[in-house]
Every structure is written in C-alpha cells, then in structure tokens.
Scaffold this motif. Structure first.
Motif, PDB file in Angstrom:
ATOM      1  N   SER A  47     109.683  10.925  31.287  1.00  0.00           N
ATOM      2  CA  SER A  47     109.948   9.552  30.844  1.00  0.00           C
ATOM      3  C   SER A  47     110.678   9.557  29.504  1.00  0.00           C
ATOM      4  CB  SER A  47     108.635   8.780  30.713  1.00  0.00           C
ATOM      5  OG  SER A  47     107.955   8.729  31.949  1.00  0.00           O
ATOM      6  N   ASP A  48     110.214  10.415  28.600  1.00  0.00           N
ATOM      7  CA  ASP A  48     110.853  10.503  27.283  1.00  0.00           C
ATOM      8  C   ASP A  48     112.283  11.020  27.413  1.00  0.00           C
ATOM      9  OD1 ASP A  48     110.752  10.264  24.435  1.00  0.00           O
ATOM     10  OD2 ASP A  48     110.640  12.445  24.305  1.00  0.00           O
ATOM     11  N   ALA A  49     112.510  11.947  28.348  1.00  0.00           N
ATOM     12  CA  ALA A  49     113.861  12.467  28.577  1.00  0.00           C
ATOM     13  C   ALA A  49     114.771  11.351  29.090  1.00  0.00           C
ATOM     14  CB  ALA A  49     113.823  13.621  29.570  1.00  0.00           C
ATOM     15  N   LEU A 164     109.952   8.527  16.320  1.00  0.00           N
ATOM     16  CA  LEU A 164     108.586   7.991  16.394  1.00  0.00           C
ATOM     17  C   LEU A 164     107.953   8.271  17.752  1.00  0.00           C
ATOM     18  CD1 LEU A 164     108.795   4.520  14.605  1.00  0.00           C
ATOM     19  CD2 LEU A 164     107.455   6.504  13.896  1.00  0.00           C
ATOM     20  N   VAL A 165     108.753   8.051  18.793  1.00  0.00           N
ATOM     21  CA  VAL A 165     108.255   8.324  20.147  1.00  0.00           C
ATOM     22  C   VAL A 165     107.847   9.787  20.276  1.00  0.00           C
ATOM     23  CG1 VAL A 165     108.894   8.454  22.585  1.00  0.00           C
ATOM     24  CG2 VAL A 165     109.572   6.466  21.241  1.00  0.00           C
ATOM     25  N   SER A 166     108.708  10.682  19.790  1.00  0.00           N
ATOM     26  CA  SER A 166     108.423  12.114  19.884  1.00  0.00           C
ATOM     27  C   SER A 166     107.193  12.506  19.075  1.00  0.00           C
ATOM     28  CB  SER A 166     109.644  12.922  19.407  1.00  0.00           C
ATOM     29  OG  SER A 166     110.753  12.698  20.253  1.00  0.00           O
ATOM     30  N   VAL A 167     107.020  11.879  17.891  1.00  0.00           N
ATOM     31  CA  VAL A 167     105.814  12.135  17.086  1.00  0.00           C
ATOM     32  C   VAL A 167     104.573  11.730  17.871  1.00  0.00           C
ATOM     33  CG1 VAL A 167     104.504  11.387  15.062  1.00  0.00           C
ATOM     34  CG2 VAL A 167     106.921  11.952  14.832  1.00  0.00           C
ATOM     35  N   ILE A 187      97.966   5.226  25.422  1.00  0.00           N
ATOM     36  CA  ILE A 187      97.592   4.382  24.275  1.00  0.00           C
ATOM     37  C   ILE A 187      98.610   4.542  23.142  1.00  0.00           C
ATOM     38  CG2 ILE A 187      95.890   4.070  22.440  1.00  0.00           C
ATOM     39  CD1 ILE A 187      93.722   4.758  24.478  1.00  0.00           C
ATOM     40  N   ILE A 188      98.991   5.788  22.856  1.00  0.00           N
ATOM     41  CA  ILE A 188      99.999   6.043  21.826  1.00  0.00           C
ATOM     42  C   ILE A 188     101.349   5.469  22.252  1.00  0.00           C
ATOM     43  CG2 ILE A 188     101.354   7.860  20.714  1.00  0.00           C
ATOM     44  CD1 ILE A 188      98.842   9.494  20.471  1.00  0.00           C
ATOM     45  N   GLY A 189     101.639   5.561  23.537  1.00  0.00           N
ATOM     46  CA  GLY A 189     102.888   5.007  24.058  1.00  0.00           C
ATOM     47  C   GLY A 189     102.991   3.510  23.820  1.00  0.00           C
TER      48      GLY A 189
END
Length: 301
Positions: A47-49, A164-167, A187-189
């Motif tokens: 998803s991040d990719a 921020l997303v990667s952190v 939750i972090i997402g």
C-alpha cells in the motif's frame, strides 16, 4: 539586473535538480518496496509503495508545470503556459487527498481483518523510505521561496507526508516485532492520514482559489485599491481585478481616475512602483480624466 538574473537561473537549476533527484530516488524505492512487499506478503508495504508511486507521478507533473512556466508566450497562448502551474497544484492536492482516502480505507479494513506480517522486514524497508523521503523534502525545503510557488510547496508536502507515513510504518513494524500486535499498523495509519489532511488542506484551498481566478492568498483587494488611491494625482479607482497568472505571478487591471491628464505618466509611475512593492508585477492600467468621467456620468443620468 544581472544579479537578479543570476539568482533566477540559480533557483531554476536548483529546483530542476531537486525534482530529478527526488523522482529518481522515489522510483528506485517504489521498485524495492513492491518487491519486499510481495516477498513478505505485506499489505502495508504494498500500500505504501502504491502511495509512493502516486507521489512520483505528482513530482513528474510538478516538474512539468515548473518547466512549462518558463515557456515564452506565443500568438495562441499570449500568457504562455503559466496557468498550468495552478492546474497542476490543484491536481497534486487532489492526488494527496485520494491517497489519504486509500490509506483510511485500508486502515479501517485492517482493524476488522488483522493480517500477520514480518515486523522487522517492514521496519527496515520503511526506514529506507524515511531517509529517501526526508532527503527529497529537504531538497525542496532549503529553497527560500518554496512557499511562494504552490507546486514546489506541493512537492515538499508530498515528500514530508511520505516521510511521516514511513515513520509510522517503521514504528508499527518495531511494535509488531516485539508484541505481535498487528492492530497497531492500521491505528498508526489512521493517525498519519489525519496529519496529511491537515497539511494538505491549505494547498487545496489556495490552488482551487487561484484556478477560479480568485485574489491570491496574502493580497487584500481593498488594501490594494486604497494603496492606488493614496498615490498623488489619483481621484478614484474602479473596475479593479486581481488574479494569478501562475503560482508565483499576480496580475492586476484597473481604471484610474486622475485630476490632471497631463500628469498621466508621472501618476502611472507612482502606481506601478507601489504595486511592485505590494508583490504585483503585471499591472494594466486604464486612465480617465476626472472631468471626462464626470461628463459621462451626467450624460448617463
């Protein structure tokens, strides 16, 4: 004049380099992240990719707009392609919000359907993403005029949001490694999604306003009108229009009533200088003699 030209060329070269480096690094990272995501069956990394791939497209669009802005006007496009910078900034804001929507949807789905993943693999891969995105954001951030150009600001926000997303992904990977609490990931997402929405809202508002030929943020039309009327020889100012030619250039048109038409050139010079100081460098002024204007109004009555 020469020093201004040198500074402009330096900025052009610096931003071109920032775009090229940012695009190259992020394409390489997307390929690696997709590969690791497939290997470890990690929905989070995949998803991040996908999100990073969208940001690569945004960087390409922003660089295209940045270069189109420098194209000289012609008989068909008398302002050149400067307006494209506004359209691209609006598109970039929309892409960011769409990406946030995808993150929220996937996070909610993970809350109800937790997936067991390799936390350490996620953390290490996302850690590389933090470095790459932070480096790219820094390339744009160090430009002192980044807030004056919505596309440069948009590129900076894209990369800062990605960092921020990667952190968040790194933190979730570490927690999952030691606790196996997979629910931490969504939750972090969701928390990161809220941060991105807040940071993007201003970009969306400003670019939408400029695309509708609204007065650029930071310029007060009433104060500009008052500024014009304060100049020596000016009796009135009407039919005032202020809009953006691009994300960095503002234009103005106005009808100026003066008390002595023989002093037109002097009055015009005062007005132009005052507008330059106010950040408006493209002003088209139409002058009217006070006596002629009064006669016209009497005839209309």
């Amino acid at each position: 004049m020469e020093s201004h030209h040198h500074e402009h060329n330096h900025q052009l070269t610096s931003l071109n380099k920032a775009f090229i480096i940012g695009i190259t690094l992020n394409i390489a990272f997307v390929i690696v992240e997709f590969g690791v995501g497939f290997y470890y069956n990690s929905l989070g990394l995949l998803s991040d990719a996908g999100h990073n791939l969208g940001d690569v497209a945004s960087l390409v669009l922003a660089m295209l707009a940045f270069r189109l802005q420098k194209v000289h006007p012609n008989s068909r496009y008398t302002y050149g392609y400067k307006k494209s910078t506004i359209l691209v900034s609006l598109l970039n804001a929309v892409i960011l919000l769409v990406a946030v929507g995808i993150i929220i949807a996937e996070s909610v789905d993970k809350l109800f359907h937790p997936v067991s993943v390799d936390g350490s693999a996620i953390a290490w891969t996302a850690g590389v993403g933090v470095v790459i995105n932070a480096l790219t954001a820094w390339l744009f951030m160090k430009d002192k005029d980044k807030d004056k150009d919505l596309n440069v600001k948009g590129a900076y926000l894209h990369m800062a949001a990605d960092a921020l997303v990667s952190v968040g992904v790194v933190v979730s990977g570490i927690i999952i490694t030691y606790t196996e609490w997979s629910i931490i990931d969504p939750i972090i997402g969701l928390g990161i999604a809220v941060i991105i929405i807040v940071s993007t809202w201003g970009l969306l508002h400003d670019s939408l306003r400029l695309s509708l030929d609204g007065v650029p943020v930071g310029i007060d039309a009433q104060k500009i009108q008052q500024l014009i009327m304060e100049q020596p020889g000016v009796e009135n100012c009407h039919h005032l229009h202020i809009w953006a030619l691009s994300t960095t250039e503002t234009a103005l048109t106005a009808h100026i009533v003066i008390d002595n038409i023989t002093q037109l050139e002097e009055v015009k010079q005062h007005i132009k200088e005052a507008l330059e100081e106010a950040g408006i460098h493209h002003a088209t002024l139409e002058f009217e003699d006070e006596r002629t204007t009064c006669c016209k109004e009497c005839c209309e009555d």
